[in-house]
Structure formats: structure tokens, C-alpha cells
Enzyme design. Structure first.
Site: not given
Ligand code: NAD
Length: 294
Positions: A120, A97, A53
Site C-alpha cells: 500500500d 485494509q 482485490k
């Protein structure tokens, strides 16, 4: 190995298009959007995802910072870091994460993220915005699927979409995005009866389950577009381990178009993270301008 005639909807060209658009939008902002990724512990998959990412952010002309915290980090310390990032005007996107270590409760952490920096799309405010048809930061995999369909000119409005899987990360938010795009949506799951009858009704069938080759040719209407989100590690006839999707390769003989695994939906997820970060930066900028103009 595919046997049929379905068009292959490859991820990389669609992902590149999403990134090109995000890069162009980023270049129009006063400072490059800044994505901050927080990782706790050393789960090898998470280490590799986060590296990917951050690398992609650099390629897209975004700034990124990775906070790698030790496995034993107390929940309070993680929440304190999130609060600092929320308050920092130089941070536009925050991604924690997952999965987090077992001693950290996921929900309070996700709910602590400023919804306008929640790239997200898992904060309940963004989930609510999505389901009430308002602009929202949406989770990257389903948003990436929508971008992929748009890239390949697959019309969604008015069509019957069946999504197999109801996870918070994929199935549910995809249903919200499909509804917002005027599809007629059915969500099937582990307790669905007569799954094949339902999947056969789909113009667009999405498999997001995590069971190798669950979707067989008899479950697919001739000419349907099939999106395979599943990533399953299996041992092949050659004795080697490889990745495969939720859709049996023979579905290619029935479907009109099919995403491969790997190289289908996967690249869309990271590309969409870049798009979400730019969108978050734009939201914060227009929000700030809104404040000034008031
Ligand atoms: P999950 O385990 O959270 O959810 C799986 C869903 O499948 C559940 O809603 C469950 O009800 C449903 N299900 C289970 N067995 C079923 C059955 N026999 N029939 C019908 N439905 C059934 O998984 P997830 O996070 O949504 O991920 C699904 C798959 O997609 C996994 O293979 C995952 O690795 C993959 N994935 C890929 C990407 C990507 O970027 N390509 C991103 C996220 C997830």
C-alpha cells in the site's frame, strides 16, 4: 452524461495492460507472488474491496490469502500477525485494509509492516523513499494514475500539474510521483485561496477531493488533461443514487481528455496493487540474491 469533445480515458483497458505486465513478470518468478490481506471487522465496503482485490490477484496469476479478524481484535494481536507475516519468506505483500476499528491506532500498524512488503506504500520508509526520488512502493491510486497517463501517452515531463487534494493516500504521493517524472507540481487543498486561478494554470489537472462536481468548466484551461479521482454518491434527477466524480461533466467541453467516474481511476487502483505485489516479490528476491552474492 458528457457534452464535449474530450477523449475519454477509460480505466479498464489501462488496468488490463498493467495487470498483463504484472502477470508476465510474476510468471518469470520461481513462485507466484503471495499477497496477504488483513481485514479487521465487517465494514461492508471493506469486505467488498478485499474480495475484489483477492479475486483480481487470482486472475493475475498471484496467490492471495485473506485474514478476516473479528472487530474486537486487540491491537497487540494485529501487530503479532503482522510480525508473523513479515518473518514469513512465503509472503511477499502485506496489505492491512483501512479503516481499522476505532480501538486500533492506524500508525503503529502501518509502521509495523516490513517496508519491502508494504504494497500500500504507506510506511514512512516508502514515503521517504518516494520523496527522495528513490525506488519505492508507492500507494496504488497515485501509482495507478501514473500508469494510466503512460498507457494513454500523456507526457508528464516539463508539464504543469495541479493536484487538488493533499491526502496521504492520493494527493501527496501523487505529487511525489509527478515530481519524480519531471512535472512542475502544485498541490491545492481546502485552505487554498483562489483555487480556480491555480487549476486554470494546469496542463494536467487532478481532482482528488471527494466533492461532487467541485471542478467546473471555468476552472479548466482549454485542452487540459483532467484526471477525476473523486468517488461521490449522489442522488440524481431520477431520484436514484449513483456515483459521480469531483469533475463536472461539462468539463468535457473544455478538456482534451478526461477520466470517467466510474470506470476511470478506480480500476487502476486494484491493478496497481498487483503490480506492487510483483514489485515487492522481485525486490525480496533480488535482496535475497544480494545477500547470497555478498
Ligand atoms: P481525503 O478526504 O483524505 O482528502 C481530501 C482532500 O481534499 C484534502 O486534502 C482536502 O484538503 C482537500 N479538499 C477538501 N475540500 C476542498 C476544497 N473545497 N477545495 C480544495 N481542496 C479541498 O480524501 P482522499 O482519500 O484523498 O480521497 C479523495 C476522493 O478520491 C474521494 O472521493 C475518494 O473516494 C476518492 N478516492 C478514489 C480512489 C479510487 O481508486 N478511484 C482511491 C482513493 C480515493
Amino acid at each position: 452524461m458528457t457534452t464535449g469533445t474530450a477523449t475519454r480515458l477509460a480505466g479498464p483497458p489501462a488496468a488490463e495492460a498493467v495487470i498483463a505486465t504484472a502477470s508476465a513478470q510474476a510468471a518469470g518468478l520461481p513462485t507466484p507472488p503471495h499477497l496477504v490481506i488483513v481485514r479487521v471487522g465487517d465494514d461492508p465496503a471493506s469486505v467488498s474491496y478485499v474480495r475484489g482485490k483477492a479475486k483480481k490477484a487470482g486472475e493475475a496469476g498471484l496467490r492471495s490469502t485473506v485474514h478476516a479478524l473479528p472487530e474486537a481484535t486487540p491491537q497487540a494481536d494485529l501487530l503479532a500477525l503482522v510480525a508473523t507475516l513479515n518473518a514469513d519468506p512465503d509472503v511477499h505483500g502485506i496489505l492491512v485494509q483501512l479503516p481499522l476499528p476505532a480501538h486500533i491506532a492506524e500508525e503503529p500498524v502501518l509502521e509495523a509492516i516490513d517496508p519491502d512488503k508494504d504494497v500500500d506504500g504507506l510506511h514512512p520508509v516508502n514515503v521517504g523513499r518516494l520523496w527522495s526520488g528513490r525506488p519505492a512502493l508507492a500507494p496504488c491510486t497515485p501509482a495507478g494514475i501514473m500508469a494510466m497517463l503512460a498507457h494513454y501517452g500523456v507526457a508528464v515531463a516539463g508539464r504543469r500539474v495541479v493536484i487538488v487534494g493533499r491526502s496521504r493516500l492520493v494527493g501527496r504521493p501523487l505529487a511525489g510521483l509527478m515530481l519524480a517524472a519531471d512535472a512542475t507540481v502544485t498541490v491545492a487543498h481546502s485552505r487554498t485561496r483562489d483555487l480556480a486561478a491555480i487549476t486554470r494554470s494546469a496542463d494536467i489537472l487532478v481532482a482528488a477531493v471527494g466533492r461532487a462536481h467541485l471542478i467546473t468548466p471555468d476552472m479548466v484551461a482549454p485542452g487540459a488533461v483532467v484526471i477525476d479521482v473523486g468517488i461521490n454518491r449522489v442522488v440524481g434527477e431520477d431520484g436514484k443514487s449513483h456515483l459521480t466524480g469531483d469533475v463536472h461533466p461539462h468539463v468535457a467541453a473544455v478538456a482534451s481528455a478526461l477520466t470517467p467516474v466510474p470506470g476511470g481511476v478506480g480500476p487502476m487502483t486494484v491493478a496497481q496493487l498487483m503490480a506492487n505485489t510483483v514489485q515487492a516479490a522481485e525486490r525480496q528476491r533480488s535482496g535475497a540474491l544480494g545477500e547470497l552474492l555478498r
